[in-house]
Write a protein that holds these residues in place. Structure first.
Motif, PDB file in Angstrom:
ATOM      1  N   LEU A  35       0.859  -1.180   0.000  1.00 43.78           N
ATOM      2  CA  LEU A  35       0.000   0.000   0.000  1.00 43.78           C
ATOM      3  C   LEU A  35       0.896   1.231   0.000  1.00 43.78           C
ATOM      4  N   VAL A  36       0.677   2.120  -0.991  1.00 43.50           N
ATOM      5  CA  VAL A  36       1.503   3.313  -1.139  1.00 43.50           C
ATOM      6  C   VAL A  36       0.635   4.556  -1.030  1.00 43.50           C
ATOM      7  N   ARG A  37       1.086   5.496  -0.192  1.00 41.77           N
ATOM      8  CA  ARG A  37       0.463   6.815  -0.136  1.00 41.77           C
ATOM      9  C   ARG A  37       1.182   7.704  -1.140  1.00 41.77           C
ATOM     10  N   GLY A  69       5.801   7.790  -3.896  1.00 42.75           N
ATOM     11  CA  GLY A  69       5.152   7.969  -2.607  1.00 42.75           C
ATOM     12  C   GLY A  69       5.864   7.226  -1.501  1.00 42.75           C
ATOM     13  N   ILE A  70       5.119   6.960  -0.431  1.00 44.35           N
ATOM     14  CA  ILE A  70       5.668   6.341   0.771  1.00 44.35           C
ATOM     15  C   ILE A  70       4.903   5.064   1.067  1.00 44.35           C
ATOM     16  N   VAL A  71       5.625   4.003   1.409  1.00 45.03           N
ATOM     17  CA  VAL A  71       4.996   2.728   1.748  1.00 45.03           C
ATOM     18  C   VAL A  71       4.278   2.851   3.083  1.00 45.03           C
ATOM     19  N   GLU A  72       2.971   2.532   3.059  1.00 39.03           N
ATOM     20  CA  GLU A  72       2.138   2.611   4.264  1.00 39.03           C
ATOM     21  C   GLU A  72       1.955   1.254   4.934  1.00 39.03           C
ATOM     22  N   ALA A  73       1.919   0.187   4.130  1.00 34.69           N
ATOM     23  CA  ALA A  73       1.717  -1.157   4.678  1.00 34.69           C
ATOM     24  C   ALA A  73       2.203  -2.160   3.652  1.00 34.69           C
ATOM     25  N   TYR A 148      -3.928   7.174  -2.943  1.00 31.41           N
ATOM     26  CA  TYR A 148      -3.361   5.897  -2.523  1.00 31.41           C
ATOM     27  C   TYR A 148      -3.398   4.906  -3.684  1.00 31.41           C
ATOM     28  N   ALA A 149      -2.511   3.911  -3.619  1.00 28.47           N
ATOM     29  CA  ALA A 149      -2.536   2.821  -4.598  1.00 28.47           C
ATOM     30  C   ALA A 149      -2.085   1.543  -3.909  1.00 28.47           C
ATOM     31  N   MET A 150      -2.786   0.442  -4.228  1.00 37.58           N
ATOM     32  CA  MET A 150      -2.376  -0.883  -3.772  1.00 37.58           C
ATOM     33  C   MET A 150      -1.728  -1.577  -4.960  1.00 37.58           C
ATOM     34  N   ALA A 156       6.604  -1.412  -6.726  1.00 30.49           N
ATOM     35  CA  ALA A 156       7.050  -0.393  -5.773  1.00 30.49           C
ATOM     36  C   ALA A 156       8.555  -0.547  -5.586  1.00 30.49           C
ATOM     37  N   VAL A 157       9.315   0.347  -6.188  1.00 33.62           N
ATOM     38  CA  VAL A 157      10.772   0.249  -6.180  1.00 33.62           C
ATOM     39  C   VAL A 157      11.341   1.307  -5.244  1.00 33.62           C
TER      40      VAL A 157
END
Length: 373
Positions: A35-37, A69-73, A148-150, A156-157
């Motif tokens: 999960l990315v914000r 973005g930033i990894v949320e989970a 947000y994006a899952m 996600a690099v």
């Protein structure tokens, strides 16, 4: 299941403005998901093809594919990123198992062709929905015109945390596509001659890639003097305004009548693809990096191809290996060897997304970037 609600620009019809809607996402990552914000998203010409109906795609759709973005989970089994990592999103997530991935060509991954290219997650689902529970597609399974994006782990690099998000976002498409077309796909050599037709986000990065590779002559062609000025600032040695000067005549003049060893088309028009091919010297290579509308065809002389050993080839995502290339490009930018900041010519909010597309239709600027709070 934990629902996450957020704002997104939703395309419902190419004939009406995009709507800023509240959408819903299951915020619990499944195995192998991240999960990315989102912090920034570039507005790319590929999004424009979908926005105006030049590409057929399902709706409603959250466009956008050039994000950071930033990894949320993270989900079970994810090992390459951690919560808090800064990431650039990759629009060709790879399975690592098919024949293309094993051969080192992850941008041609079978799983992406079967799912991501259909705007679905690797498990075949769409993860976003409206508050009324209507299915919403995400462009190439990313949909970066939302907060947000899952995404699957390979999309996600992780990159260094000191690169600004607006610049990092562009690595997710235009920068990698352009630099990679020159360095990976075509294999521009030190001392070679290069032509780049089209000085938008991709074309300017082809110029940067050619300069990185040590090309002796880098000729940039465009209709905009402002973009030609940018081309010179990023490594072009010569510029041609093809609205006022015959492109082929000028290329031949600059190359002692031979043509260039490497020509690149970065617009997505049949005429300019044909011009790139015609501008190559005997034994030269023309590379198509621009994305065309559906149904476009080109005409070339096959005798010229065989008799002069000329090559016409395509480049998808700069033939990149995102897990390797994204962090390297971030490093090159922070070291001052690749310039990303000049590419960001407008910073916008999500509410201004259609204004950015309107400017794109007029050829204004290089990259508008949506910045999220």
């Amino acid at each position: 299941m934990t629902d996450l609600t957020f704002r997104a620009a939703v395309l419902r019809s190419s004939q009406e403005p995009m709507r800023i809607e509240t959408v819903v996402l299951d915020a619990d990552p499944r195995p192998g998901e991240v999960l990315v914000r989102l912090k920034a998203s570039g507005v790319c010409h590929s999004d424009y093809h979908g926005r105006i109906g030049e590409w057929t795609m399902p709706t409603p759709m959250v466009l956008g594919h050039e994000g950071a973005g930033i990894v949320e989970a993270i989900g079970e089994g994810v090992t390459t990123v951690e919560v808090g990592d800064h990431v650039v999103l990759c629009w060709t997530p790879s399975c690592g198992k098919c024949q293309y991935c094993i051969a080192g060509r992850p941008v041609l991954c079978d799983r992406f062709n079967e799912t991501g290219a259909q705007h679905r997650s690797p498990d075949g689902t769409t993860r976003v929905r409206t508050v009324g529970n209507e299915e919403v597609f995400s462009f190439v399974a990313l949909g970066t015109f939302g907060e947000y994006a899952m995404v699957p782990e390979s999309a996600a690099v992780a990159v260094r945390r000191d690169i600004p998000f607006a610049e990092a976002a562009l690595i997710g498409c235009a920068v990698t596509t352009g630099i990679g077309a020159a360095v990976n796909t075509a294999g521009v050599r030190a001392g070679s001659t290069v032509l780049v037709i089209g000085c938008g986000g991709v074309g300017l990065n082809i110029i940067q890639g050619a300069a990185l590779a040590g090309a002796r002559t880098v000729i940039a062609a465009d209709l905009s003097d402002a973009k030609l000025d940018s081309a010179r600032a990023l490594g072009a040695t010569h510029t041609i305004n093809s609205g006022t000067t015959d492109l082929l005549d000028e290329v031949r003049r600059l190359t002692d009548g031979r043509g260039v060893e490497f020509a690149f088309e970065a617009i997505g028009l049949s005429k300019t693809i044909e011009l790139a091919y015609q501008a190559t010297a005997r034994g030269g290579t023309a590379t198509v990096a621009g994305q065309v509308p559906e149904g476009v065809t080109i005409s070339i002389d096959p005798f010229e191809m065989s008799d002069q050993e000329k090559v016409l080839r395509g480049s998808n995502y700069g033939s990149s290996r995102p897990a390797i290339d994204f962090p390297r490009i971030a490093d090159l930018h922070m070291e001052g060897r690749v310039q990303l900041s000049p590419l960001v010519t407008r910073r916008i909010t999500l509410d201004e997304i259609d204004d950015a597309f309107e400017e794109m239709s007029r050829g204004v600027g290089i990259r508008a970037v949506v910045e999220y709070e």
